[in-house]
Design a protein around this motif. Structure first.
Motif, PDB file in Angstrom:
ATOM      1  N   VAL A  54      20.412 -15.900  16.414  1.00  0.00           N
ATOM      2  CA  VAL A  54      19.155 -15.255  16.827  1.00  0.00           C
ATOM      3  C   VAL A  54      18.881 -14.021  15.971  1.00  0.00           C
ATOM      4  O   VAL A  54      17.747 -13.776  15.551  1.00  0.00           O
ATOM      5  CB  VAL A  54      19.186 -14.887  18.330  1.00  0.00           C
ATOM      6  CG1 VAL A  54      17.879 -14.197  18.736  1.00  0.00           C
ATOM      7  CG2 VAL A  54      19.390 -16.134  19.189  1.00  0.00           C
ATOM      8  N   ILE A 109      22.134 -11.967  24.881  1.00  0.00           N
ATOM      9  CA  ILE A 109      23.293 -12.772  24.466  1.00  0.00           C
ATOM     10  C   ILE A 109      24.465 -11.863  24.144  1.00  0.00           C
ATOM     11  O   ILE A 109      25.608 -12.121  24.543  1.00  0.00           O
ATOM     12  CB  ILE A 109      22.941 -13.666  23.262  1.00  0.00           C
ATOM     13  CG1 ILE A 109      21.918 -14.740  23.674  1.00  0.00           C
ATOM     14  CG2 ILE A 109      24.197 -14.333  22.693  1.00  0.00           C
ATOM     15  CD1 ILE A 109      21.380 -15.571  22.534  1.00  0.00           C
ATOM     16  N   THR A 140      15.065 -21.655  19.920  1.00  0.00           N
ATOM     17  CA  THR A 140      15.564 -20.991  18.702  1.00  0.00           C
ATOM     18  C   THR A 140      16.951 -21.511  18.335  1.00  0.00           C
ATOM     19  O   THR A 140      17.207 -21.832  17.171  1.00  0.00           O
ATOM     20  CB  THR A 140      15.620 -19.461  18.914  1.00  0.00           C
ATOM     21  OG1 THR A 140      14.302 -18.983  19.204  1.00  0.00           O
ATOM     22  CG2 THR A 140      16.149 -18.751  17.671  1.00  0.00           C
ATOM     23  N   THR A 176      19.479 -14.952  29.629  1.00  0.00           N
ATOM     24  CA  THR A 176      18.477 -14.152  28.914  1.00  0.00           C
ATOM     25  C   THR A 176      17.169 -14.202  29.705  1.00  0.00           C
ATOM     26  O   THR A 176      16.953 -15.138  30.478  1.00  0.00           O
ATOM     27  CB  THR A 176      18.226 -14.703  27.489  1.00  0.00           C
ATOM     28  OG1 THR A 176      17.463 -15.914  27.574  1.00  0.00           O
ATOM     29  CG2 THR A 176      19.535 -14.966  26.742  1.00  0.00           C
ATOM     30  N   LEU A 212      14.276 -14.798  28.525  1.00  0.00           N
ATOM     31  CA  LEU A 212      13.329 -15.717  27.882  1.00  0.00           C
ATOM     32  C   LEU A 212      14.043 -17.021  27.528  1.00  0.00           C
ATOM     33  O   LEU A 212      14.353 -17.313  26.369  1.00  0.00           O
ATOM     34  CB  LEU A 212      12.727 -15.061  26.633  1.00  0.00           C
ATOM     35  CG  LEU A 212      11.931 -13.768  26.897  1.00  0.00           C
ATOM     36  CD1 LEU A 212      11.683 -13.003  25.607  1.00  0.00           C
ATOM     37  CD2 LEU A 212      10.618 -14.081  27.598  1.00  0.00           C
ATOM     38  N   PHE A 213      14.306 -17.829  28.555  1.00  0.00           N
ATOM     39  CA  PHE A 213      15.113 -19.042  28.387  1.00  0.00           C
ATOM     40  C   PHE A 213      14.540 -19.992  27.342  1.00  0.00           C
ATOM     41  O   PHE A 213      15.263 -20.466  26.459  1.00  0.00           O
ATOM     42  CB  PHE A 213      15.263 -19.781  29.721  1.00  0.00           C
ATOM     43  CG  PHE A 213      16.003 -21.082  29.588  1.00  0.00           C
ATOM     44  CD1 PHE A 213      17.387 -21.118  29.558  1.00  0.00           C
ATOM     45  CD2 PHE A 213      15.302 -22.280  29.463  1.00  0.00           C
ATOM     46  CE1 PHE A 213      18.069 -22.323  29.410  1.00  0.00           C
ATOM     47  CE2 PHE A 213      15.980 -23.489  29.316  1.00  0.00           C
ATOM     48  CZ  PHE A 213      17.369 -23.509  29.290  1.00  0.00           C
ATOM     49  N   VAL A 223      16.108 -11.353  23.480  1.00  0.00           N
ATOM     50  CA  VAL A 223      17.021 -12.487  23.657  1.00  0.00           C
ATOM     51  C   VAL A 223      18.384 -12.178  23.042  1.00  0.00           C
ATOM     52  O   VAL A 223      19.434 -12.398  23.665  1.00  0.00           O
ATOM     53  CB  VAL A 223      16.421 -13.769  23.030  1.00  0.00           C
ATOM     54  CG1 VAL A 223      17.469 -14.872  22.940  1.00  0.00           C
ATOM     55  CG2 VAL A 223      15.218 -14.241  23.834  1.00  0.00           C
ATOM     56  N   CYS A 247      21.577 -19.213  27.398  1.00  0.00           N
ATOM     57  CA  CYS A 247      20.144 -18.899  27.468  1.00  0.00           C
ATOM     58  C   CYS A 247      19.690 -18.584  28.886  1.00  0.00           C
ATOM     59  O   CYS A 247      18.730 -17.826  29.082  1.00  0.00           O
ATOM     60  CB  CYS A 247      19.324 -20.034  26.867  1.00  0.00           C
ATOM     61  SG  CYS A 247      19.499 -20.148  25.070  1.00  0.00           S
ATOM     62  N   CYS A 275      14.894 -18.696  23.782  1.00  0.00           N
ATOM     63  CA  CYS A 275      16.316 -18.725  23.424  1.00  0.00           C
ATOM     64  C   CYS A 275      16.758 -20.149  23.090  1.00  0.00           C
ATOM     65  O   CYS A 275      17.332 -20.411  22.040  1.00  0.00           O
ATOM     66  CB  CYS A 275      17.141 -18.176  24.592  1.00  0.00           C
ATOM     67  SG  CYS A 275      18.939 -18.300  24.380  1.00  0.00           S
ATOM     68  N   SER A 276      16.456 -21.073  23.986  1.00  0.00           N
ATOM     69  CA  SER A 276      16.891 -22.461  23.823  1.00  0.00           C
ATOM     70  C   SER A 276      16.286 -23.103  22.579  1.00  0.00           C
ATOM     71  O   SER A 276      16.988 -23.735  21.783  1.00  0.00           O
ATOM     72  CB  SER A 276      16.519 -23.264  25.069  1.00  0.00           C
ATOM     73  OG  SER A 276      16.956 -24.587  24.960  1.00  0.00           O
ATOM     74  N   ASP A 318      10.444 -10.110  21.238  1.00  0.00           N
ATOM     75  CA  ASP A 318      11.013 -11.074  22.190  1.00  0.00           C
ATOM     76  C   ASP A 318      12.362 -11.617  21.716  1.00  0.00           C
ATOM     77  O   ASP A 318      13.296 -11.778  22.511  1.00  0.00           O
ATOM     78  CB  ASP A 318      10.034 -12.226  22.429  1.00  0.00           C
ATOM     79  CG  ASP A 318       8.817 -11.797  23.247  1.00  0.00           C
ATOM     80  OD1 ASP A 318       8.842 -10.687  23.809  1.00  0.00           O
ATOM     81  OD2 ASP A 318       7.838 -12.572  23.306  1.00  0.00           O
ATOM     82  N   LEU A 319      12.488 -11.889  20.430  1.00  0.00           N
ATOM     83  CA  LEU A 319      13.759 -12.368  19.898  1.00  0.00           C
ATOM     84  C   LEU A 319      14.849 -11.301  20.010  1.00  0.00           C
ATOM     85  O   LEU A 319      16.002 -11.609  20.289  1.00  0.00           O
ATOM     86  CB  LEU A 319      13.589 -12.808  18.434  1.00  0.00           C
ATOM     87  CG  LEU A 319      12.891 -14.157  18.240  1.00  0.00           C
ATOM     88  CD1 LEU A 319      12.437 -14.311  16.784  1.00  0.00           C
ATOM     89  CD2 LEU A 319      13.820 -15.315  18.638  1.00  0.00           C
TER      90      LEU A 319
END
Length: 197
Positions: free
Chosen positions: A92, A192, A73, A64, A66-67, A188, A61, A70-71, A184-185
């Motif tokens: 994700v 990854i 999720t 990425t 958007l830590f 991320v 994460c 990410c974390s 946003d996802l």
């Protein structure tokens, strides 16, 4: 052999509440310590695996933009505990699929409401989200363990589709939060997947 017999007898005698027949010296401090040591490494290994997996999620994460997203999720999904980097990416992507499907459902609901000012942008959003669900997400799912570059392309397109849907409303979107969640996802997921390239 003598110790094994005494242990067997102790269980039988304990159930029957007859302690007379058990020779007390058979249970030494060394025996108890030996049994305890036998199980300790397993507990340590489980703890070590959990720490290692938490480190993988954190390390992944951090790569990425958007830590926190990410974390949160990944940590909310139990499968992340045993996943490799590609598996984290797939988790994700699966969340994106759910959010995109939910957004498409909301768009169709708004279309049924019949607001003429929203009809054009909403119809565009139907196209964008159908593409996300029918092309971009499947491409990422199929390619992430084979040709990750194609999976990355799918997530780039998914982010662009959600962004384009939002822009079509000219600043008056009724689904801003949903569009931003998908976008946003996808950002991320792309980050990854890039780790795999």
């Amino acid at each position: 052999m003598r110790t094994n017999q005494a242990l067997s007898a102790s269980y039988f005698d304990k159930d029957c509440r007859e302690y007379r027949t058990v020779a007390q010296p058979e249970f030494t401090e060394g025996t108890v310590i030996s049994i305890t040591k036998t199980f300790t490494p397993k507990r340590q290994n489980i703890a070590s695996n959990d720490i290692a997996q938490n480190d993988l999620i954190t390390t992944t994460c951090k790569q990425t933009p958007l830590f926190q997203l990410c974390s949160s999720t990944l940590r909310s999904n139990p499968q992340s505990k045993s996943a490799d980097v590609a598996g984290l990416g797939l988790i994700v992507v699966e969340v994106i699929k759910g959010k995109a499907s939910e957004t498409l459902g909301q768009v169709r609901k708004l279309l049924r409401a019949g607001n003429p000012q929203l009809k054009g942008p909403l119809n565009q959003c139907v196209t964008f989200y159908k593409t996300i669900l029918e092309a971009d997400v499947p491409e990422a799912e199929q390619a992430i363990r084979g040709v990750p570059k194609f999976a990355e392309d799918g997530m780039v397109d998914a982010a662009a589709g959600a962004g384009s849907c939002e822009e079509g409303f000219g600043g008056k979107s009724p689904i801003t939060a949903m569009n931003m969640a998908v976008k946003d996802l996808a950002v991320v997921a792309r980050a990854i997947i890039r780790i795999l390239l």
